[in-house]
Design an enzyme around this catalytic site. Structure first.
Site, PDB file in Angstrom:
ATOM      1  N   TRP A  37     -14.518  -1.572  12.765  1.00 25.71           N
ATOM      2  CA  TRP A  37     -14.573  -2.549  13.699  1.00 25.71           C
ATOM      3  C   TRP A  37     -14.056  -1.812  15.093  1.00 25.71           C
ATOM      4  O   TRP A  37     -13.419  -1.034  15.058  1.00 25.71           O
ATOM      5  CB  TRP A  37     -13.252  -3.679  13.734  1.00 25.71           C
ATOM      6  CG  TRP A  37     -13.338  -4.546  12.182  1.00 25.71           C
ATOM      7  CD1 TRP A  37     -14.368  -4.595  11.412  1.00 25.71           C
ATOM      8  CD2 TRP A  37     -12.510  -5.535  11.885  1.00 25.71           C
ATOM      9  NE1 TRP A  37     -14.263  -5.374  10.504  1.00 25.71           N
ATOM     10  CE2 TRP A  37     -13.112  -5.967  10.852  1.00 25.71           C
ATOM     11  CE3 TRP A  37     -11.181  -5.969  12.412  1.00 25.71           C
ATOM     12  CZ2 TRP A  37     -12.321  -7.021   9.990  1.00 25.71           C
ATOM     13  CZ3 TRP A  37     -10.624  -6.895  11.822  1.00 25.71           C
ATOM     14  CH2 TRP A  37     -11.118  -7.458  10.653  1.00 25.71           C
TER      15      TRP A  37
ATOM     16  N   HIS B   9      11.019 -10.106   1.634  1.00 25.72           N
ATOM     17  CA  HIS B   9      11.183  -8.612   0.774  1.00 25.72           C
ATOM     18  C   HIS B   9      10.065  -8.546  -0.087  1.00 25.72           C
ATOM     19  O   HIS B   9       9.789  -7.354  -0.737  1.00 25.72           O
ATOM     20  CB  HIS B   9      12.467  -8.740  -0.068  1.00 25.72           C
ATOM     21  CG  HIS B   9      12.357  -9.735  -1.556  1.00 25.72           C
ATOM     22  ND1 HIS B   9      12.475 -11.143  -0.968  1.00 25.72           N
ATOM     23  CD2 HIS B   9      12.137  -9.427  -2.489  1.00 25.72           C
ATOM     24  CE1 HIS B   9      12.254 -11.654  -2.135  1.00 25.72           C
ATOM     25  NE2 HIS B   9      12.100 -10.735  -3.184  1.00 25.72           N
TER      26      HIS B   9
ATOM     27  N   ARG C  66     -12.803  -1.035   2.863  1.00 23.67           N
ATOM     28  CA  ARG C  66     -14.209  -0.942   3.168  1.00 23.67           C
ATOM     29  C   ARG C  66     -14.786   0.447   2.777  1.00 23.67           C
ATOM     30  O   ARG C  66     -15.804   0.576   2.166  1.00 23.67           O
ATOM     31  CB  ARG C  66     -14.590  -1.179   4.649  1.00 23.67           C
ATOM     32  CG  ARG C  66     -14.480  -2.724   4.809  1.00 23.67           C
ATOM     33  CD  ARG C  66     -15.473  -3.183   6.112  1.00 23.67           C
ATOM     34  NE  ARG C  66     -15.124  -2.448   6.968  1.00 23.67           N
ATOM     35  CZ  ARG C  66     -13.651  -2.922   8.011  1.00 23.67           C
ATOM     36  NH1 ARG C  66     -13.132  -4.141   7.528  1.00 23.67           N
ATOM     37  NH2 ARG C  66     -13.526  -2.176   8.915  1.00 23.67           N
TER      38      ARG C  66
ATOM     39  N   TYR D 249       1.053 -13.955  18.974  1.00 24.33           N
ATOM     40  CA  TYR D 249       2.081 -13.380  18.098  1.00 24.33           C
ATOM     41  C   TYR D 249       3.318 -12.435  18.811  1.00 24.33           C
ATOM     42  O   TYR D 249       4.381 -12.371  18.657  1.00 24.33           O
ATOM     43  CB  TYR D 249       1.390 -12.136  17.255  1.00 24.33           C
ATOM     44  CG  TYR D 249       2.205 -11.419  16.327  1.00 24.33           C
ATOM     45  CD1 TYR D 249       2.804 -11.948  15.177  1.00 24.33           C
ATOM     46  CD2 TYR D 249       2.237 -10.034  16.596  1.00 24.33           C
ATOM     47  CE1 TYR D 249       3.454 -10.968  14.172  1.00 24.33           C
ATOM     48  CE2 TYR D 249       3.079  -9.222  15.679  1.00 24.33           C
ATOM     49  CZ  TYR D 249       3.818  -9.873  14.653  1.00 24.33           C
ATOM     50  OH  TYR D 249       4.510  -8.950  13.660  1.00 24.33           O
TER      51      TYR D 249
ATOM     52  N   HIS E 216      -4.495  -4.897   8.536  1.00 21.33           N
ATOM     53  CA  HIS E 216      -4.346  -4.222   9.673  1.00 21.33           C
ATOM     54  C   HIS E 216      -5.257  -3.084   9.525  1.00 21.33           C
ATOM     55  O   HIS E 216      -5.965  -2.965   8.478  1.00 21.33           O
ATOM     56  CB  HIS E 216      -2.954  -3.740   9.760  1.00 21.33           C
ATOM     57  CG  HIS E 216      -1.828  -4.658  10.207  1.00 21.33           C
ATOM     58  ND1 HIS E 216      -1.734  -4.807  11.684  1.00 21.33           N
ATOM     59  CD2 HIS E 216      -1.182  -5.553   9.660  1.00 21.33           C
ATOM     60  CE1 HIS E 216      -1.015  -5.925  11.793  1.00 21.33           C
ATOM     61  NE2 HIS E 216      -0.316  -6.443  10.600  1.00 21.33           N
TER      62      HIS E 216
ATOM     63  N   ARG F 272      -4.195   4.443  18.273  1.00 24.13           N
ATOM     64  CA  ARG F 272      -2.997   3.845  17.460  1.00 24.13           C
ATOM     65  C   ARG F 272      -2.240   4.810  16.962  1.00 24.13           C
ATOM     66  O   ARG F 272      -2.819   5.944  16.486  1.00 24.13           O
ATOM     67  CB  ARG F 272      -3.467   2.870  16.295  1.00 24.13           C
ATOM     68  CG  ARG F 272      -4.261   1.616  16.691  1.00 24.13           C
ATOM     69  CD  ARG F 272      -3.534   0.612  17.666  1.00 24.13           C
ATOM     70  NE  ARG F 272      -4.047  -0.620  17.857  1.00 24.13           N
ATOM     71  CZ  ARG F 272      -5.026  -0.784  19.016  1.00 24.13           C
ATOM     72  NH1 ARG F 272      -4.893   0.263  20.033  1.00 24.13           N
ATOM     73  NH2 ARG F 272      -5.589  -2.009  19.202  1.00 24.13           N
TER      74      ARG F 272
ATOM     75  N   GLY G 256       9.072  -5.330   3.954  1.00 24.31           N
ATOM     76  CA  GLY G 256      10.544  -5.802   3.250  1.00 24.31           C
ATOM     77  C   GLY G 256      10.456  -4.869   1.946  1.00 24.31           C
ATOM     78  O   GLY G 256      11.811  -4.586   1.157  1.00 24.31           O
TER      79      GLY G 256
ATOM     80  N   ASN H 173       1.920   0.932  14.292  1.00 21.70           N
ATOM     81  CA  ASN H 173       1.370   0.311  13.330  1.00 21.70           C
ATOM     82  C   ASN H 173       1.435   0.964  12.139  1.00 21.70           C
ATOM     83  O   ASN H 173       1.750   1.882  11.981  1.00 21.70           O
ATOM     84  CB  ASN H 173      -0.469   0.627  13.656  1.00 21.70           C
ATOM     85  CG  ASN H 173      -0.989  -0.245  14.811  1.00 21.70           C
ATOM     86  OD1 ASN H 173      -0.397  -0.209  15.841  1.00 21.70           O
ATOM     87  ND2 ASN H 173      -2.115  -0.937  14.521  1.00 21.70           N
ATOM     88  N   LEU H 174       1.722  -0.182  11.310  1.00 25.46           N
ATOM     89  CA  LEU H 174       2.497   0.314   9.802  1.00 25.46           C
ATOM     90  C   LEU H 174       1.403   0.380   8.744  1.00 25.46           C
ATOM     91  O   LEU H 174       0.295  -0.434   8.870  1.00 25.46           O
ATOM     92  CB  LEU H 174       3.448  -0.624   9.537  1.00 25.46           C
ATOM     93  CG  LEU H 174       4.804  -0.873  10.253  1.00 25.46           C
ATOM     94  CD1 LEU H 174       5.592  -1.714  10.004  1.00 25.46           C
ATOM     95  CD2 LEU H 174       5.537   0.701  10.208  1.00 25.46           C
TER      96      LEU H 174
HETATM   97  P1  GDP Z   1      -3.359  -4.020  16.543  1.00 28.24           P
HETATM   98  O1  GDP Z   1      -2.849  -2.624  16.774  1.00 28.24           O
HETATM   99  O2  GDP Z   1      -2.221  -5.155  16.797  1.00 28.24           O
HETATM  100  O3  GDP Z   1      -4.609  -4.190  17.333  1.00 28.24           O
HETATM  101  O4  GDP Z   1      -3.454  -4.164  15.179  1.00 28.24           O
HETATM  102  P2  GDP Z   1      -4.689  -3.829  13.987  1.00 28.24           P
HETATM  103  O5  GDP Z   1      -3.968  -2.903  12.847  1.00 28.24           O
HETATM  104  O6  GDP Z   1      -5.224  -4.981  13.551  1.00 28.24           O
HETATM  105  O7  GDP Z   1      -5.807  -2.565  14.562  1.00 28.24           O
HETATM  106  C1  GDP Z   1      -6.657  -3.062  15.432  1.00 28.24           C
HETATM  107  C2  GDP Z   1      -7.466  -1.841  16.052  1.00 28.24           C
HETATM  108  O8  GDP Z   1      -7.995  -1.133  14.805  1.00 28.24           O
HETATM  109  C3  GDP Z   1      -8.708  -2.596  16.877  1.00 28.24           C
HETATM  110  O9  GDP Z   1      -8.894  -1.301  17.856  1.00 28.24           O
HETATM  111  C4  GDP Z   1      -9.746  -2.418  15.984  1.00 28.24           C
HETATM  112  O10 GDP Z   1     -11.061  -2.635  16.698  1.00 28.24           O
HETATM  113  C5  GDP Z   1      -9.569  -1.458  15.080  1.00 28.24           C
HETATM  114  N1  GDP Z   1     -10.110  -1.360  13.684  1.00 28.24           N
HETATM  115  C6  GDP Z   1     -11.245  -0.878  13.088  1.00 28.24           C
HETATM  116  N2  GDP Z   1     -11.303  -1.262  11.790  1.00 28.24           N
HETATM  117  C7  GDP Z   1     -10.600  -2.250  11.634  1.00 28.24           C
HETATM  118  C8  GDP Z   1     -10.072  -3.051  10.461  1.00 28.24           C
HETATM  119  O11 GDP Z   1     -10.676  -2.896   9.526  1.00 28.24           O
HETATM  120  N3  GDP Z   1      -9.272  -3.813  10.441  1.00 28.24           N
HETATM  121  C9  GDP Z   1      -8.351  -4.003  11.572  1.00 28.24           C
HETATM  122  N4  GDP Z   1      -7.476  -5.092  11.705  1.00 28.24           N
HETATM  123  N5  GDP Z   1      -8.758  -3.432  12.738  1.00 28.24           N
HETATM  124  C10 GDP Z   1      -9.641  -2.597  12.898  1.00 28.24           C
END
Ligand code: GDP
Length: 332
Positions: free
Chosen positions: A217, A27, A202, A151, A194, A224, A32, A180-181
Site C-alpha cells: 500500500w 491479554h 500478501r 485514534y 498493521h 516506520r 497483551g 509500529n509493533l
Molecule cells: P501507521 O504507522 O499508524 O500509519 O500504521 P500502519 O502499521 O497501518 O502502517 C501504515 C504505513 O504502511 C502506510 O505508509 C501504508 O501505506 C504502509 N503500508 C504498506 N502496505 C501496507 C499494508 O498491507 N497494511 C498497512 N496497514 N499498511 C501498509
C-alpha cells in the site's frame, strides 16, 4: 473518597512482581499476550479477563470487577486497535471505545488504590510534522495526521488522564509510546492489519499462489520504526520496576526503514522473489515517525530483538496460525 486518595498517594516503588496481583488488560491481543508470556517465571498472580467475562467499555462492570479483584499493578494494554485503513474508515469506533475503556480502567485504578499502572499509547499521538527523532516533549505541539486522528486523540486523552490522576491524586500512572509493533499474535486481517502483518500475509499469498508480484500500500516512501512486541512487553515491565520519574516514555529501537525496504526484507524472509507493486490509491499516512527513546535508555533499558530475526519469528507464527481451521477463520 478521602480514604482512596490516601491509598493512592502512599504508594512506594515496586521491587518485584512476586506475589503481586497483576492485571493485564487486553491479554488476548498481540501485545497483551506478549506481556502474559513474559510473566512465565515471575511468581505474580495474573488477573486476566476476556471480553466475554468483562467488557472494558462498561463502566459499572469494570469498577465492580476491580473492587472485587483488587489488582495491585496494571498493564493497560486493552484497546481497539487497527492499521491505517481501519483507522481511516472506523474513526468513531476507535475514538469512542478507547475513551470509554481508558476512563474506566484508569479511574478504577485510582478508586481501588492500584500501586502502579503502565498505559500503552501510540506513536500516532505525535504531530505529523514533529521534528525527528520525536521526543516526548513533542506531544500536543502540532496537528495530527488526518488518517489516524480519531485514534490518536483517544490515546492522547489516555496519556493526559494518567497525567491528571498523577497530578491531582499522586497516582503512579505512566504512559509508554511504542513505534509500529509486530510479532506473534498479530492481526492478519486483509484490511485492518498493521503494515508488517499486511505485507507478510500478501507476500505469503503471492508465493503460495505462484504469482509474480505482491502489492504494497502507498508509494513505499514513508518510513516506520518497528519494535517486536516481546521487546515492548519487556520495556513495560522494566518501567514498572524502575524508579521512573517521568510520566511518559518513548520505547523504540531507534532506527526506521522505508516501507519499500521493509517489503524487500519481508519478501526475503518469506523467500519470495517476485516484484513489488505499489498501490498508490492507498494512504501513505505520516511520512516518518522515528522516536527519540533516550529517556528510557537512560533508565538502562534497550531492545533485544534484531529486526530480521523478529520478522522471521513473526512469519513462523503466521505459518503456525494457518495450520488450524479455527486460526485460519480468525485471520479472515
Ligand atoms: P501507521 O504507522 O499508524 O500509519 O500504521 P500502519 O502499521 O497501518 O502502517 C501504515 C504505513 O504502511 C502506510 O505508509 C501504508 O501505506 C504502509 N503500508 C504498506 N502496505 C501496507 C499494508 O498491507 N497494511 C498497512 N496497514 N499498511 C501498509
Amino acid at each position: 473518597m478521602a480514604e482512596t486518595n490516601m491509598m493512592a498517594s502512599s504508594k512506594g516503588s515496586v521491587n518485584s512482581f512476586a506475589g503481586k496481583k497483576v492485571w493485564i488488560t487486553g491479554h488476548k491481543g498481540m501485545l497483551g499476550s506478549a506481556v502474559v508470556r513474559s510473566f512465565a517465571n515471575e511468581g505474580a498472580k495474573l488477573l486476566l479477563t476476556s471480553h466475554a467475562e468483562l467488557d472494558l467499555t462498561d463502566q459499572a462492570a469494570v469498577l465492580a470487577w476491580m473492587e472485587e479483584n483488587r489488582p495491585e499493578l496494571i498493564f493497560h494494554v486493552g484497546a481497539k486497535v487497527g492499521g491505517i485503513h481501519a483507522n481511516a474508515t472506523l474513526p468513531a469506533d476507535f475514538l469512542r471505545d478507547n475513551l470509554m475503556i481508558q476512563s474506566n480502567v484508569i479511574n478504577g485504578a485510582h478508586r481501588v488504590g492500584v500501586q502502579k499502572l503502565v498505559f500503552v499509547a501510540s506513536n500516532c499521538t505525535y504531530p505529523t510534522k514533529a521534528q525527528q527523532p520525536i521526543s516526548e516533549d513533542a506531544l500536543l505541539t502540532g496537528p495530527l495526521d488526518d488518517s489516524i486522528r480519531a485514534y490518536a486523540v483517544g490515546k492522547i486523552a489516555g496519556i493526559e488522564l494518567c497525567r491528571a490522576y498523577r497530578k491531582q491524586y499522586g497516582c503512579n500512572f505512566i504512559s509508554v509510546i511504542p513505534p509500529n509493533l509486530y510479532g506473534p499474535g498479530d492481526n492478519y486481517h486483509p484490511q485492518h492489519s498493521h503494515v508488517v502483518a499486511g505485507i507478510l500475509r500478501r507476500t505469503h499469498e503471492a508465493k503460495v499462489g505462484g504469482k509474480s508480484e505482491f502489492v504494497v500500500w502507498g508509494d513505499g516512501t514513508p518510513r516506520r520504526e518497528l519494535l517486536h512486541v516481546d521487546d515492548l512487553a519487556d520495556a513495560m515491565k522494566y518501567i514498572m520496576l524502575a524508579p521512573a520519574t517521568h510520566d511518559l516514555y518513548n520505547v523504540g529501537c531507534s532506527h526506521d526503514l522505508g516501507i519499500s525496504e521493509l517489503a524487500t526484507i519481508i519478501a526475503k524472509v518469506i523467500g519470495f522473489e517476485g516484484k513489488i507493486v505499489y498501490d498508490t490509491s492507498k494512504l501513505n499516512g505520516t511520512m516518518c515517525k522515528l522516536l527519540d527513546s533516550s529517556r528510557i535508555r537512560s533508565l538502562g533499558w534497550k531492545p533485544k530483538i534484531e529486526e530480521k530475526a523478529g520478522l522471521r519469528s513473526a512469519y513462523e507464527d503466521f505459518l503456525h496460525l494457518l495450520q488450524t481451521p479455527e486460526a485460519r477463520a480468525r485471520i479472515g
